[in-house]
Design an enzyme around this catalytic site. Structure first.
Site, PDB file in Angstrom:
ATOM      1  N   ASP A 146     -38.657 100.542  15.698  1.00  0.00           N
ATOM      2  CA  ASP A 146     -37.642 101.680  15.035  1.00  0.00           C
ATOM      3  C   ASP A 146     -38.275 102.271  13.850  1.00  0.00           C
ATOM      4  O   ASP A 146     -37.449 102.734  12.915  1.00  0.00           O
ATOM      5  CB  ASP A 146     -36.307 100.810  14.754  1.00  0.00           C
ATOM      6  CG  ASP A 146     -36.757  99.501  13.647  1.00  0.00           C
ATOM      7  OD1 ASP A 146     -37.860  99.373  13.641  1.00  0.00           O
ATOM      8  OD2 ASP A 146     -35.522  98.957  13.516  1.00  0.00           O
ATOM      9  N   GLU A 171     -33.941 103.000   3.948  1.00  0.00           N
ATOM     10  CA  GLU A 171     -33.521 104.344   4.857  1.00  0.00           C
ATOM     11  C   GLU A 171     -31.934 104.602   4.304  1.00  0.00           C
ATOM     12  O   GLU A 171     -31.143 103.674   4.092  1.00  0.00           O
ATOM     13  CB  GLU A 171     -33.562 103.837   6.188  1.00  0.00           C
ATOM     14  CG  GLU A 171     -34.884 103.884   6.775  1.00  0.00           C
ATOM     15  CD  GLU A 171     -34.858 103.249   8.188  1.00  0.00           C
ATOM     16  OE1 GLU A 171     -35.663 103.712   8.843  1.00  0.00           O
ATOM     17  OE2 GLU A 171     -34.198 102.606   8.284  1.00  0.00           O
TER      18      GLU A 171
HETATM   19  N1  LIG Z   1     -32.579  99.502  16.990  1.00  0.00           N
HETATM   20  C1  LIG Z   1     -31.744  99.157  15.939  1.00  0.00           C
HETATM   21  O1  LIG Z   1     -30.590  99.801  15.628  1.00  0.00           O
HETATM   22  C2  LIG Z   1     -31.980  97.994  14.851  1.00  0.00           C
HETATM   23  C3  LIG Z   1     -31.138  97.278  14.212  1.00  0.00           C
HETATM   24  C4  LIG Z   1     -31.159  96.173  13.323  1.00  0.00           C
HETATM   25  C5  LIG Z   1     -32.551  95.787  13.454  1.00  0.00           C
HETATM   26  N2  LIG Z   1     -33.524  96.471  14.202  1.00  0.00           N
HETATM   27  C6  LIG Z   1     -34.741  95.985  14.632  1.00  0.00           C
HETATM   28  O2  LIG Z   1     -34.972  94.772  15.164  1.00  0.00           O
HETATM   29  C7  LIG Z   1     -36.023  93.862  15.027  1.00  0.00           C
HETATM   30  C8  LIG Z   1     -35.365  92.463  14.748  1.00  0.00           C
HETATM   31  O3  LIG Z   1     -34.607  92.415  13.826  1.00  0.00           O
HETATM   32  P1  LIG Z   1     -34.220  91.035  13.108  1.00  0.00           P
HETATM   33  O4  LIG Z   1     -33.264  91.236  11.922  1.00  0.00           O
HETATM   34  O5  LIG Z   1     -33.698  90.062  14.125  1.00  0.00           O
HETATM   35  O6  LIG Z   1     -35.527  90.453  12.573  1.00  0.00           O
HETATM   36  P2  LIG Z   1     -36.330  88.836  12.273  1.00  0.00           P
HETATM   37  O7  LIG Z   1     -37.193  89.045  11.252  1.00  0.00           O
HETATM   38  O8  LIG Z   1     -34.887  88.078  11.740  1.00  0.00           O
HETATM   39  O9  LIG Z   1     -36.422  88.542  13.611  1.00  0.00           O
HETATM   40  C9  LIG Z   1     -37.557  88.829  14.237  1.00  0.00           C
HETATM   41  C10 LIG Z   1     -38.192  87.816  15.099  1.00  0.00           C
HETATM   42  O10 LIG Z   1     -39.333  88.310  15.818  1.00  0.00           O
HETATM   43  C11 LIG Z   1     -40.240  87.173  16.085  1.00  0.00           C
HETATM   44  N3  LIG Z   1     -41.470  87.839  16.343  1.00  0.00           N
HETATM   45  C12 LIG Z   1     -42.302  88.754  15.750  1.00  0.00           C
HETATM   46  N4  LIG Z   1     -43.476  89.090  16.270  1.00  0.00           N
HETATM   47  C13 LIG Z   1     -43.320  88.799  17.607  1.00  0.00           C
HETATM   48  C14 LIG Z   1     -43.833  88.715  18.692  1.00  0.00           C
HETATM   49  N5  LIG Z   1     -45.090  89.479  19.168  1.00  0.00           N
HETATM   50  N6  LIG Z   1     -43.605  88.341  20.024  1.00  0.00           N
HETATM   51  C15 LIG Z   1     -42.338  87.488  19.994  1.00  0.00           C
HETATM   52  N7  LIG Z   1     -41.786  87.174  18.885  1.00  0.00           N
HETATM   53  C16 LIG Z   1     -42.222  87.820  17.603  1.00  0.00           C
HETATM   54  C17 LIG Z   1     -40.170  86.554  14.825  1.00  0.00           C
HETATM   55  O11 LIG Z   1     -40.890  85.374  14.705  1.00  0.00           O
HETATM   56  C18 LIG Z   1     -38.718  86.565  14.458  1.00  0.00           C
HETATM   57  O12 LIG Z   1     -38.148  85.339  14.868  1.00  0.00           O
HETATM   58  C19 LIG Z   1     -36.464  94.488  13.740  1.00  0.00           C
HETATM   59  O13 LIG Z   1     -37.755  95.111  13.855  1.00  0.00           O
HETATM   60  C20 LIG Z   1     -35.661  95.507  13.009  1.00  0.00           C
HETATM   61  O14 LIG Z   1     -36.126  96.384  12.448  1.00  0.00           O
HETATM   62  C21 LIG Z   1     -33.184  97.508  15.089  1.00  0.00           C
END
Ligand SMILES: NC(=O)c1ccc[n+]([C@@H]2O[C@H](COP(=O)([O-])OP(=O)(O)OC[C@H]3O[C@@H](n4cnc5c(N)ncnc54)[C@H](O)[C@@H]3O)[C@@H](O)[C@H]2O)c1
Length: 364
Positions: free
Chosen positions: A249, A78
Site C-alpha cells: 500500500d 498520510e
Molecule cells: N489496504 C489497506 O486498506 C490497509 C489498511 C491497514 C493496513 N494495511 C497494511 O496491511 C499490512 C498489515 O498491517 P498490520 O497492522 O497487520 O501490520 P503488523 O505489523 O501488525 O503485522 C504484519 C505481520 O506481517 C508479518 N510479516 C512481515 N513480513 C512477512 C513475510 N514476508 N511473510 C509472512 N509474514 C510477514 C509480520 O511478522 C507481522 O506479524 C501493513 O503493510 C499495512 O500497511 C493496509
C-alpha cells in the site's frame, strides 16, 4: 437547497439551523473498545460493510483525491480527505513497518467528520481500531463480488494487527471458518490462534506461505515490510482463487509476484492512487484494471467464472474511512460512547473572536 459541485452531480443540502456550535463529540479508545465489545466485532464489520458498499455505489458524487503522503526512511504519514458535499471527513494515518520491533504499532490513526454547510467538525474519533474494522469491511465487500460464493478455506499470510479482523470479515461475507496461517513470526500465529480459536475458527499453522496457500479458496496477504516482497508466487496460485492483497500500500512496498497480476483480473479502489501505491505499481501504467465501484454499481462484471483468478489490490481509500466515520456517527452520536470536546471556539458574536480571549482574562 440544491448544489451542483460537478457537472451532472446534484446534491440536496438540507437547510440547517443557525447552530453556532463549539462542542464536538469524541470517541476515545476506551469507548471505541466498549462499542466494539457490546456490539460484537463481527456484526459491526458486516454492518459497516453495507455502508462502504452504499458509498461505493454513489462513488461519482464524492470529491476524490489520492491521499497526501509524507515518506521518510521510518515509514509514511498520510492524510486522507473526501466529501460528498454534505459531509466531509479526513483521516490521519501512519504506516511504519519497523514499529513493532520498537514496541509501537505499524498503523495508528484518528479521524474527523465535519458538516459541509458550516465546516464545523462534529465527530472526532480514534481510528486505529476503526481502520481495522473498515479495512476488513472493505475486503468483505470486495469478496462478496469477487470470491467464489462456495469458498470455505482462507490462507492468511501475515498474522499481525489486521489479521483477526480480516478473518471475521470473511466469515461474515462467505462463512469461512478454516484458516491456514503463515507469518515469519511464529508468536504472531500463536497470538492469532489464541484470539480466533475461542470464536470457532480452525487455525492451521502452515510451515510456509506455499503450504498456507495450497487448497485455499481465498488468500489474504497482510504483511508489513517496506520492500518489494514476494509473499505470493505465481506458481502457488490455483484456478478460482480470490486474492485479497492489503499489505502492498505504498510506493516500493508490495507483496505479490507481478506474474500473478499479469494473468489475473485486478480490481482497485481509486486508480490514480493505486497506480502509485498498490501491487500494480509493478506493471506498466496502462495495465487495465477495474475500479471496484463499477462492479458494485453494476456497470462492470465482478467474478465471471469459477476458474478466474481475481485480485483485490487494496491500498485503502478515503471513501472507506468516510463510510466508517458515517457509520460510527449513526451508531454512537448522542450515546454514552461519546464525550463532548470543546474543540471549536464559539464567541457569542461570531466576529468577536478577540472578545472571547478578553472575556476569559482574570478580573482585577
Ligand atoms: N489496504 C489497506 O486498506 C490497509 C489498511 C491497514 C493496513 N494495511 C497494511 O496491511 C499490512 C498489515 O498491517 P498490520 O497492522 O497487520 O501490520 P503488523 O505489523 O501488525 O503485522 C504484519 C505481520 O506481517 C508479518 N510479516 C512481515 N513480513 C512477512 C513475510 N514476508 N511473510 C509472512 N509474514 C510477514 C509480520 O511478522 C507481522 O506479524 C501493513 O503493510 C499495512 O500497511 C493496509
Amino acid at each position: 437547497m440544491l448544489y451542483v459541485p460537478l457537472p451532472g452531480v446534484v446534491v440536496a443540502v438540507a437547510d440547517r439551523p443557525a447552530y453556532r456550535g463549539g462542542m464536538t463529540e469524541f470517541v476515545d479508545v476506551r469507548n471505541m473498545v466498549r462499542w466494539m465489545l457490546e456490539s460484537g466485532v463481527e456484526a459491526l464489520i458486516a454492518r459497516m460493510s453495507a455502508y462502504v458498499e452504499d458509498d461505493f455505489r454513489r462513488w461519482e458524487v464524492f470529491d476524490k483525491t489520492p491521499r497526501v503522503a509524507s515518506h521518510t526512511p521510518y515509514g509514511v504519514i498520510e492524510l486522507m480527505p473526501t466529501s460528498d458535499y454534505e459531509t466531509y471527513t479526513f483521516k490521519y494515518v501512519n504506516g511504519h513497518p519497523s514499529n513493532p520491533a520498537r514496541g509501537f504499532q505499524t498503523v495508528t490513526a484518528f479521524g474527523v467528520l465535519a458538516e459541509v454547510h458550516n465546516g464545523y467538525p462534529v465527530l472526532l474519533a480514534e481510528m486505529t481500531l476503526l481502520t481495522a474494522l473498515r479495512t476488513a469491511a472493505t475486503s468483505a465487500m470486495a469478496a462478496r463480488h469477487l470470491a467464489r460464493p462456495d469458498a470455505t478455506r482462507m490462507a492468511l499470510i501475515g498474522a499481525g494487527s489486521q489479521a483477526e479482523f480480516q478473518a471475521l470479515a470473511f466469515r461474515g461475507a462467505l462463512g469461512i471458518e478454516e484458516l491456514a496461517v503463515w507469518d515469519t513470526d511464529p508468536d504472531a500465529v500463536a497470538k492469532l490462534e489464541r484470539n480466533l480459536a475461542p470464536l470457532g475458527f480452525r487455525v492451521e499453522h502452515a510451515a510456509s506461505g506455499r503450504e498456507a496457500v495450497r487448497g485455499a479458496d481465498v488468500v489474504t496477504t497482510c504483511t508489513a515490510d517496506k520492500t518489494q516482497a514476494r509473499v505470493l508466487l505465481d506458481e502457488w496460485i490455483e484456478p478460482g482463487m480470490h486474492l485479497n492483497a492489503i499489505g502492498g500500500d505504498c510506493p516500493g512496498k508490495t507483496e505479490l509476484d507481478p506474474a500473478i497480476l499479469e494473468r489475473a483480473d485486478v480490481f482497485v479502489e481509486y486508480t490514480p492512487q493505486t497506480r502509485v501505491e498498490g501491487e500494480i505499481q509493478q506493471l506498466s501504467p496502462d495495465y487495465a484494471v477495474t475500479e471496484l465501484w463499477e462492479v458494485v454499481a453494476g456497470r462492470r462484471p465482478g467474478r465471471a467464472s469459477d476458474g478466474q483468478v481475481t485480485v483485490f489490490d487494496s491500498v485503502g481509500f478515503a471513501i472507506e474511512d468516510f463510510s466508517a466515520l458515517r457509520f460510527l456517527r449513526d451508531e454512537v452520536a448522542g450515546t454514552s460512547y461519546t464525550t463532548q470536546l470543546d474543540l471549536v471556539a464559539g464567541p457569542d458574536d461570531p466576529k468577536d473572536l478577540f472578545g472571547l480571549v478578553a472575556a476569559m482574562a482574570p478580573v482585577g
